[in-house]
Write a protein that holds these residues in place. Structure first.
Motif, PDB file in Angstrom:
ATOM      1  N   ILE A  27       0.745  -1.192  -0.003  1.00  0.00           N
ATOM      2  CA  ILE A  27       0.170   0.126   0.059  1.00  0.00           C
ATOM      3  C   ILE A  27       0.710   1.221   0.131  1.00  0.00           C
ATOM      4  O   ILE A  27       0.476   2.171  -0.868  1.00  0.00           O
ATOM      5  N   ALA A  28       2.052   1.165   0.879  1.00  0.00           N
ATOM      6  CA  ALA A  28       2.783   2.303   0.891  1.00  0.00           C
ATOM      7  C   ALA A  28       3.430   2.735  -0.648  1.00  0.00           C
ATOM      8  O   ALA A  28       3.414   3.777  -0.869  1.00  0.00           O
ATOM      9  N   VAL A  29       4.081   1.560  -1.254  1.00  0.00           N
ATOM     10  CA  VAL A  29       4.734   1.577  -2.479  1.00  0.00           C
ATOM     11  C   VAL A  29       3.691   2.109  -3.331  1.00  0.00           C
ATOM     12  O   VAL A  29       4.031   2.959  -4.113  1.00  0.00           O
ATOM     13  N   SER A  30       2.439   1.653  -3.467  1.00  0.00           N
ATOM     14  CA  SER A  30       1.674   2.150  -4.667  1.00  0.00           C
ATOM     15  C   SER A  30       1.108   3.670  -4.171  1.00  0.00           C
ATOM     16  O   SER A  30       0.885   4.231  -5.250  1.00  0.00           O
ATOM     17  N   PHE A  31       1.075   3.959  -3.017  1.00  0.00           N
ATOM     18  CA  PHE A  31       0.694   5.256  -2.689  1.00  0.00           C
ATOM     19  C   PHE A  31       1.700   6.180  -3.440  1.00  0.00           C
ATOM     20  O   PHE A  31       1.447   7.193  -3.768  1.00  0.00           O
ATOM     21  N   VAL A  32       2.941   5.882  -2.949  1.00  0.00           N
ATOM     22  CA  VAL A  32       4.209   6.686  -3.433  1.00  0.00           C
ATOM     23  C   VAL A  32       4.185   6.876  -4.823  1.00  0.00           C
ATOM     24  O   VAL A  32       4.349   7.925  -5.580  1.00  0.00           O
ATOM     25  N   GLU A  33       3.855   5.776  -5.673  1.00  0.00           N
ATOM     26  CA  GLU A  33       4.304   5.465  -7.105  1.00  0.00           C
ATOM     27  C   GLU A  33       2.786   6.618  -7.702  1.00  0.00           C
ATOM     28  O   GLU A  33       3.026   7.105  -8.481  1.00  0.00           O
ATOM     29  N   ASP A  34       1.693   6.396  -7.195  1.00  0.00           N
ATOM     30  CA  ASP A  34       0.406   7.074  -7.532  1.00  0.00           C
ATOM     31  C   ASP A  34       0.639   8.602  -7.466  1.00  0.00           C
ATOM     32  O   ASP A  34       0.165   9.319  -8.442  1.00  0.00           O
ATOM     33  N   LEU A  35       1.505   8.981  -6.340  1.00  0.00           N
ATOM     34  CA  LEU A  35       1.414  10.571  -5.792  1.00  0.00           C
ATOM     35  C   LEU A  35       2.659  10.970  -6.858  1.00  0.00           C
ATOM     36  O   LEU A  35       2.175  11.960  -7.452  1.00  0.00           O
ATOM     37  N   LYS A  36       3.573  10.366  -7.311  1.00  0.00           N
ATOM     38  CA  LYS A  36       4.507  10.660  -8.409  1.00  0.00           C
ATOM     39  C   LYS A  36       3.783  10.929  -9.589  1.00  0.00           C
ATOM     40  O   LYS A  36       4.146  11.874 -10.199  1.00  0.00           O
ATOM     41  N   GLU A  37       3.019   9.943 -10.104  1.00  0.00           N
ATOM     42  CA  GLU A  37       2.336  10.042 -11.328  1.00  0.00           C
ATOM     43  C   GLU A  37       1.358  11.307 -11.222  1.00  0.00           C
ATOM     44  O   GLU A  37       1.340  11.899 -12.292  1.00  0.00           O
ATOM     45  N   LEU A  38       0.659  11.502 -10.378  1.00  0.00           N
ATOM     46  CA  LEU A  38      -0.274  12.734 -10.135  1.00  0.00           C
ATOM     47  C   LEU A  38       0.559  14.219 -10.111  1.00  0.00           C
ATOM     48  O   LEU A  38       0.081  15.000 -10.675  1.00  0.00           O
ATOM     49  N   LEU A  39       1.735  14.067  -9.614  1.00  0.00           N
ATOM     50  CA  LEU A  39       2.411  15.448  -9.578  1.00  0.00           C
ATOM     51  C   LEU A  39       3.063  15.707 -10.812  1.00  0.00           C
ATOM     52  O   LEU A  39       3.876  16.664 -10.690  1.00  0.00           O
ATOM     53  N   GLU A  40       3.455  14.550 -11.408  1.00  0.00           N
ATOM     54  CA  GLU A  40       4.497  14.607 -12.718  1.00  0.00           C
ATOM     55  C   GLU A  40       3.773  15.641 -13.739  1.00  0.00           C
ATOM     56  O   GLU A  40       2.688  15.651 -13.990  1.00  0.00           O
ATOM     57  N   GLU A  41       4.579  16.404 -14.298  1.00  0.00           N
ATOM     58  CA  GLU A  41       4.281  17.616 -15.391  1.00  0.00           C
ATOM     59  C   GLU A  41       3.862  16.671 -16.751  1.00  0.00           C
ATOM     60  O   GLU A  41       4.917  15.782 -16.994  1.00  0.00           O
ATOM     61  N   GLU A  42       2.813  16.791 -17.230  1.00  0.00           N
ATOM     62  CA  GLU A  42       2.640  16.603 -18.504  1.00  0.00           C
ATOM     63  C   GLU A  42       3.322  17.133 -19.653  1.00  0.00           C
ATOM     64  O   GLU A  42       3.282  18.396 -19.581  1.00  0.00           O
ATOM     65  N   ASP A  43       3.998  16.671 -20.702  1.00  0.00           N
ATOM     66  CA  ASP A  43       4.247  17.823 -21.791  1.00  0.00           C
ATOM     67  C   ASP A  43       3.365  18.325 -22.686  1.00  0.00           C
ATOM     68  O   ASP A  43       2.491  17.768 -22.747  1.00  0.00           O
TER      69      ASP A  43
END
Length: 43
Positions: A27-43
């Protein structure tokens, strides 16, 4: 029969807590990965 039940309980209880710890890690790893994906800038 009581001896068998106590023996099985001594095996199953630690396995339960190991499973809970593993689930918490997933759960912790999934949360971190999802947070990275949400905060990542789109091109």
């Amino acid at each position: 029969m009581d001896l068998v039940i106590h023996f099985v309980a001594r095996i199953v209880v630690p396995l339960f807590f190991i499973g809970m710890a593993g689930s918490a890690i997933v759960i912790a790893v999934s949360f971190v990965e999802d947070l990275k994906e949400l905060l990542e800038e789109e091109d």
